[in-house]
Scaffold this motif. Structure first.
Motif, PDB file in Angstrom:
ATOM      1  N   ILE A  33       0.839  -1.205   0.000  1.00  0.00           N
ATOM      2  CA  ILE A  33       0.000   0.000   0.000  1.00  0.00           C
ATOM      3  C   ILE A  33       0.871   1.252   0.000  1.00  0.00           C
ATOM      4  O   ILE A  33       0.622   2.201  -0.762  1.00  0.00           O
ATOM      5  CB  ILE A  33      -0.946  -0.006   1.220  1.00  0.00           C
ATOM      6  N   ILE A  34       1.897   1.281   0.831  1.00  0.00           N
ATOM      7  CA  ILE A  34       2.784   2.447   0.888  1.00  0.00           C
ATOM      8  C   ILE A  34       3.492   2.638  -0.452  1.00  0.00           C
ATOM      9  O   ILE A  34       3.602   3.759  -0.965  1.00  0.00           O
ATOM     10  CB  ILE A  34       3.794   2.303   2.043  1.00  0.00           C
ATOM     11  N   ALA A  35       3.990   1.546  -1.040  1.00  0.00           N
ATOM     12  CA  ALA A  35       4.669   1.637  -2.344  1.00  0.00           C
ATOM     13  C   ALA A  35       3.706   2.140  -3.416  1.00  0.00           C
ATOM     14  O   ALA A  35       4.070   2.989  -4.247  1.00  0.00           O
ATOM     15  CB  ALA A  35       5.241   0.282  -2.726  1.00  0.00           C
ATOM     16  N   ALA A  36       2.484   1.623  -3.413  1.00  0.00           N
ATOM     17  CA  ALA A  36       1.496   2.055  -4.404  1.00  0.00           C
ATOM     18  C   ALA A  36       1.129   3.521  -4.197  1.00  0.00           C
ATOM     19  O   ALA A  36       0.920   4.262  -5.169  1.00  0.00           O
ATOM     20  CB  ALA A  36       0.249   1.181  -4.310  1.00  0.00           C
ATOM     21  N   HIS A  76       1.670  10.417   5.915  1.00  0.00           N
ATOM     22  CA  HIS A  76       2.697  10.399   6.954  1.00  0.00           C
ATOM     23  C   HIS A  76       3.644   9.215   6.748  1.00  0.00           C
ATOM     24  O   HIS A  76       4.878   9.364   6.782  1.00  0.00           O
ATOM     25  CB  HIS A  76       2.022  10.311   8.327  1.00  0.00           C
ATOM     26  N   HIS A  77       3.082   8.052   6.490  1.00  0.00           N
ATOM     27  CA  HIS A  77       3.911   6.855   6.347  1.00  0.00           C
ATOM     28  C   HIS A  77       4.614   6.794   4.992  1.00  0.00           C
ATOM     29  O   HIS A  77       5.706   6.220   4.894  1.00  0.00           O
ATOM     30  CB  HIS A  77       3.066   5.606   6.613  1.00  0.00           C
ATOM     31  N   SER A  81       8.590   6.438   4.692  1.00  0.00           N
ATOM     32  CA  SER A  81       9.150   5.415   3.819  1.00  0.00           C
ATOM     33  C   SER A  81      10.194   6.008   2.875  1.00  0.00           C
ATOM     34  O   SER A  81      11.285   5.448   2.706  1.00  0.00           O
ATOM     35  CB  SER A  81       8.037   4.743   3.010  1.00  0.00           C
ATOM     36  N   VAL A  82       9.877   7.131   2.252  1.00  0.00           N
ATOM     37  CA  VAL A  82      10.806   7.757   1.316  1.00  0.00           C
ATOM     38  C   VAL A  82      12.084   8.171   2.040  1.00  0.00           C
ATOM     39  O   VAL A  82      13.199   7.944   1.546  1.00  0.00           O
ATOM     40  CB  VAL A  82      10.145   8.963   0.633  1.00  0.00           C
TER      41      VAL A  82
END
Length: 223
Positions: A33-36, A76-77, A81-82
């Motif tokens: 989800i974060i990557a997408a 936020h996440h 992550s980045v």
């Protein structure tokens, strides 16, 4: 070489980041989800429908909302992550490359894949820059990039009138989408132009730069 805005209280923000230990499949879903979200926000902007993010991640809407209660928490996440992935690029390059300038080169080429130039303007208005998680992530990132540059400088290969802020400005500009999207294949030029920039960092310097070296603190003060 190719990586709904609403006011919330500090207590609520802390609760959102205190995640219970996740099963392996749940953790994979969260990472997808974060990557997408990173990918779709670069393509469509920070207001991309959450349904589209879920579809791109290959999960149902209910799964997305189980992990992230709203857009603000997801952004936020994504930001964390980045920052984390970029720090890992620097740390890995420094640890694994025997040549200091080669480590810097490897880091820079890897870091552009995080598309920070596209993401930073989209995310900056939706995050709390004083959040403890973001402060810790920023500290780690700054230390990692400083270490790579210091090693290249100490080896005599990096010109001495360059600081971390100068490097991050270049990374940001080279990953910022062009207005209007007229150059659809812009990405294929990024690493080519990045190498030209890196060649300009080599010592001895062939010209004198105007102004003074920029730190990350300078960049934050000028916003």
């Amino acid at each position: 070489m190719r990586g709904e805005c609403a006011a919330v209280t500090a207590t609520e923000r802390r609760a959102k980041t205190e995640q219970p230990r996740l099963r392996a499949d749940a953790l994979r879903n969260r990472e997808r989800i974060i990557a997408a979200a990173r990918e779709t926000m670069v393509e469509f902007g920070a207001e991309v429908p959450l349904d589209e993010i879920a579809r791109r991640a290959g999960v149902g809407n209910a799964t997305l909302y189980r992990h992230f209660t709203d857009r603000l928490e997801l952004i936020h996440h994504v930001t964390l992550s980045v920052m984390s992935r970029t720090a890992v690029c620097a740390e890995s390059a420094l640890a694994e490359e025997p040549d200091a300038f080669r480590a810097l080169t490897r880091f820079v080429h890897a870091a552009v894949e995080e598309r920070i130039g596209a993401l930073c303007p989209l995310l900056s208005e939706s995050i709390d820059p004083a959040h403890p998680d973001l402060l810790a992530a920023r500290e780690r990132l700054e230390a990692a990039v400083e270490a790579v540059m210091a090693a290249a400088r100490d080896s005599g290969q990096l010109r001495t009138d360059i600081a971390v802020g100068d490097l991050m400005v270049a990374l940001t500009q080279l990953t910022r989408p062009l207005p209007g999207g007229g150059c659809l294949d812009f990405d294929k030029f990024v690493h080519r132009h990045l190498q030209l920039f890196l060649d300009g960092l080599l010592a001895p310097a062939r010209s004198e730069l105007p102004g003074t070296a920029a730190t990350l603190g300078d960049l934050r003060r000028r916003r």
